[in-house]
Design an enzyme around this catalytic site. Structure first.
Site, PDB file in Angstrom:
ATOM      1  N   GLY A  51       0.824  -1.206   0.000  1.00 25.89           N
ATOM      2  CA  GLY A  51       0.000   0.000   0.000  1.00 25.89           C
ATOM      3  C   GLY A  51       0.856   1.252   0.000  1.00 25.89           C
ATOM      4  O   GLY A  51       1.975   1.252  -0.510  1.00 25.89           O
ATOM      5  N   SER A  52       0.341   2.294   0.625  1.00 26.45           N
ATOM      6  CA  SER A  52       1.041   3.588   0.599  1.00 26.45           C
ATOM      7  C   SER A  52       1.982   3.743   1.793  1.00 26.45           C
ATOM      8  O   SER A  52       1.786   3.101   2.830  1.00 26.45           O
ATOM      9  CB  SER A  52       0.013   4.720   0.640  1.00 26.45           C
ATOM     10  OG  SER A  52      -0.638   4.725   1.905  1.00 26.45           O
ATOM     11  N   PRO A  53       3.009   4.620   1.668  1.00 30.58           N
ATOM     12  CA  PRO A  53       3.917   4.853   2.802  1.00 30.58           C
ATOM     13  C   PRO A  53       3.176   5.325   4.060  1.00 30.58           C
ATOM     14  O   PRO A  53       3.522   4.926   5.171  1.00 30.58           O
ATOM     15  CB  PRO A  53       4.869   5.934   2.274  1.00 30.58           C
ATOM     16  CG  PRO A  53       4.857   5.764   0.792  1.00 30.58           C
ATOM     17  CD  PRO A  53       3.457   5.331   0.451  1.00 30.58           C
ATOM     18  N   GLU A 107       5.471  -3.279   1.307  1.00 25.17           N
ATOM     19  CA  GLU A 107       5.625  -2.996  -0.122  1.00 25.17           C
ATOM     20  C   GLU A 107       4.893  -1.685  -0.380  1.00 25.17           C
ATOM     21  O   GLU A 107       3.663  -1.671  -0.463  1.00 25.17           O
ATOM     22  CB  GLU A 107       5.044  -4.147  -0.952  1.00 25.17           C
ATOM     23  CG  GLU A 107       5.820  -5.445  -0.810  1.00 25.17           C
ATOM     24  CD  GLU A 107       7.242  -5.356  -1.327  1.00 25.17           C
ATOM     25  OE1 GLU A 107       7.506  -4.513  -2.214  1.00 25.17           O
ATOM     26  OE2 GLU A 107       8.102  -6.119  -0.854  1.00 25.17           O
ATOM     27  N   CYS A 122       2.235   0.442  -9.078  1.00 23.31           N
ATOM     28  CA  CYS A 122       3.219   1.055  -8.165  1.00 23.31           C
ATOM     29  C   CYS A 122       4.618   1.157  -8.772  1.00 23.31           C
ATOM     30  O   CYS A 122       5.427   1.947  -8.315  1.00 23.31           O
ATOM     31  CB  CYS A 122       3.262   0.295  -6.837  1.00 23.31           C
ATOM     32  SG  CYS A 122       3.675  -1.443  -7.037  1.00 23.31           S
ATOM     33  N   VAL A 137       0.083   4.603   5.135  1.00 29.53           N
ATOM     34  CA  VAL A 137      -0.552   3.464   5.821  1.00 29.53           C
ATOM     35  C   VAL A 137       0.530   2.498   6.311  1.00 29.53           C
ATOM     36  O   VAL A 137       0.381   1.876   7.365  1.00 29.53           O
ATOM     37  CB  VAL A 137      -1.588   2.768   4.907  1.00 29.53           C
ATOM     38  CG1 VAL A 137      -2.258   1.597   5.633  1.00 29.53           C
ATOM     39  CG2 VAL A 137      -2.651   3.760   4.440  1.00 29.53           C
ATOM     40  N   GLY A 138       1.634   2.417   5.575  1.00 33.10           N
ATOM     41  CA  GLY A 138       2.759   1.566   6.000  1.00 33.10           C
ATOM     42  C   GLY A 138       3.250   1.927   7.394  1.00 33.10           C
ATOM     43  O   GLY A 138       3.568   1.063   8.210  1.00 33.10           O
TER      44      GLY A 138
END
Length: 474
Positions: free
Chosen positions: A193-195, A215, A249, A197-198
């Site tokens: 997902g996105s940084p 990822e 991505c 949410v990471g």
């Protein structure tokens, strides 16, 4: 009362943990049977997968078959072909003292792992980590994305018909459900997902000291040098950028080139877009749509960057944004502030390769760096002087198709690698093991107190690792 006591998923996680502790998932035969069941899912639900991804984002069946089915099957077959070898204990070098013993690395499953998938490639980015998690002998909670709702429904309703429900479970829902799910203790978490949410995932994992693979994404630069075959570059870049309507991505996120190259690239990109999608891409069966209204509005807002040189047309009702190229984009423009994840390609003008490399290095490290040049020295310079999760010279996306290459990010673009054996390794705990003989006790006496200089000398002779090729004068 802790958060776990009233947690809606606590019972499910407990049930999977009990199954895992029973040892059911450990034998090779069990792992193979579950992987083969996944193969049947891909085969029997092929049409359903194509339909679900078409409903979610107008994904052309060619693109859906290639990414969601063929690449998953490749991953599966590569794993089945090699699993018995990957699972074997790995012998290691021994010192003089342990010459008669057994020293090896055992590949243990972690236990109960959580896989959280995104909407961009809703089947592929769920199944590829799942293949490795099953191959490594884990029990798995699978969380598909709620954004690609048709794909989510397909996975939720049908995957359980193929897999052992005591070991594998699908959990659906949005942010609230995922937040509650993350309160439980997992032995490993794999998130795509996105940084932003990471960071949330990593914070939740830290409470239980749970290891993670993240990822993420980011802005993948694509440097195009002055010496290149412009038509070839245009087709390869346009394919990588507009595949899945740009919702990839690893898509080239922006082009770095000289003003002279921008002038040459523009007509070549226009030609490539017409060749791929016809004079009106909106009517092409080979060009997708944005996944949701929110995504459409976010991507449309980026069209205000630089000047629209190609495309720019939008249709909110259809969530359609034409394949678009923006020229003379400034680093401060909105399109350069976030990952685009849509069919927009900004071109940023630089003076030369050195300036392009400085531009790349001044920003967070991307998932992929792309470099195009007829001179391999230029491609190698970009490779050697930048840092990224992956690299592809003179093409886009193609490095992703090799199960032999590790895939993943670095820094802001992620943490950890997968694909092929790298996925098996990600979901395996490497356990260092030494099995010694019960006898031969006199060999151990130099290490026991009372200590002496003589014993230390014996210990040095037995344990010391010497550097090769260096002659020590006594």
């Amino acid at each position: 009362m802790g958060p776990g006591s009233a947690n809606p998923y606590a019972g499910l996680v407990r049930h999977l943990r009990a199954t895992w502790q029973s040892g059911r998932t450990r034998p090779l035969e069990y792992r193979v049977s579950q992987l083969e069941a996944l193969g049947r899912f891909l085969e029997e639900k092929k049409q359903d997968i194509l339909e679900a991804t078409a409903l979610d984002m107008g994904k052309p069946s060619f693109e859906a078959f290639f990414t969601e089915i063929l690449l998953c099957k490749n991953e599966l077959n590569n794993t089945l072909n090699n699993l018995s070898y990957w699972m074997k204990d790995e012998s290691v070098d021994k010192n003089l003292v342990t010459k008669l013993d057994s020293a090896f690395i055992r590949k243990d499953p972690y236990g109960v792992v959580l896989i959280i998938a995104p909407w961009k490639y809703p089947i592929h980015l769920l199944l590829v980590p799942l293949i490795g998690a099953i191959a490594a002998g884990n029990c798995v909670v699978i969380k598909p994305s709620e954004v690609s709702k048709n794909s989510e429904r397909l996975v939720a309703e049908t995957l359980s018909c193929y897999l052992d429900n005591d070991c594998f479970a699908v959990v659906t829902g949005g942010v609230q459900e995922t937040t509650r799910l993350l309160e439980n203790k997992f032995d490993y978490i794999f998130f795509t997902g996105s940084p932003g949410v990471g960071r949330i995932i990593m914070t939740a994992a830290a409470k239980h000291l749970t290891p993670v693979t993240l990822e993420l994404g980011g802005k993948n630069p694509c440097y195009v040098s002055d010496s290149c075959q412009v038509q070839n570059v245009a087709r390869r870049v346009a394919w990588g950028r507009f595949f899945n309507a740009g919702q990839t991505c690893i898509a080239p996120d922006y082009v770095l080139c000289t003003l002279e190259m921008q002038e040459k690239l523009m007509p070549a990109l226009r030609e490539a877009i017409v060749e791929f999608f016809g004079p009106n891409p909106k009517e092409s069966p080979d060009f997708g749509r944005l996944v949701g209204d929110k995504e459409f509005q976010r991507v449309r807002a980026l069209l205000g960057s630089g000047r629209v040189a190609i495309g720019g047309q939008t249709d909110e009702a259809e969530r359609y944004i034409a394949p678009t190229v923006l020229a003379d984009v400034l680093p401060s423009d909105p399109a350069m502030q976030e990952e685009i994840l849509g069919p927009i390609l900004p071109i940023v003008v630089v003076a030369n390769m050195d300036e392009a490399i400085d531009f790349i290095n001044a920003r967070p490290r991307p998932l992929t760096v792309y470099a195009f040049s007829s001179d391999s020295k230029v491609v190698n310079q970009v490779l050697e002087r930048t840092s990224s999760g992956g690299f592809c010279g003179n093409d886009t996306l193609m490095h992703f198709t090799l199960t032999s290459l590790p895939f993943g990010g670095i820094g802001n673009s992620g943490l950890g690698k997968y694909h092929g054996k790298f996925t098996f390794d990600t979901f395996s705990q490497k356990r260092g093991c030494l099995h010694r003989s019960m006898g031969l006790e006199p060999l151990n006496s130099p290490r026991y107190p009372p200590y002496s200089q003589q014993k230390l000398g014996l210990m040095m002779a037995a344990f010391e690792v010497k550097r090769r090729g260096i002659c020590t004068l006594l």
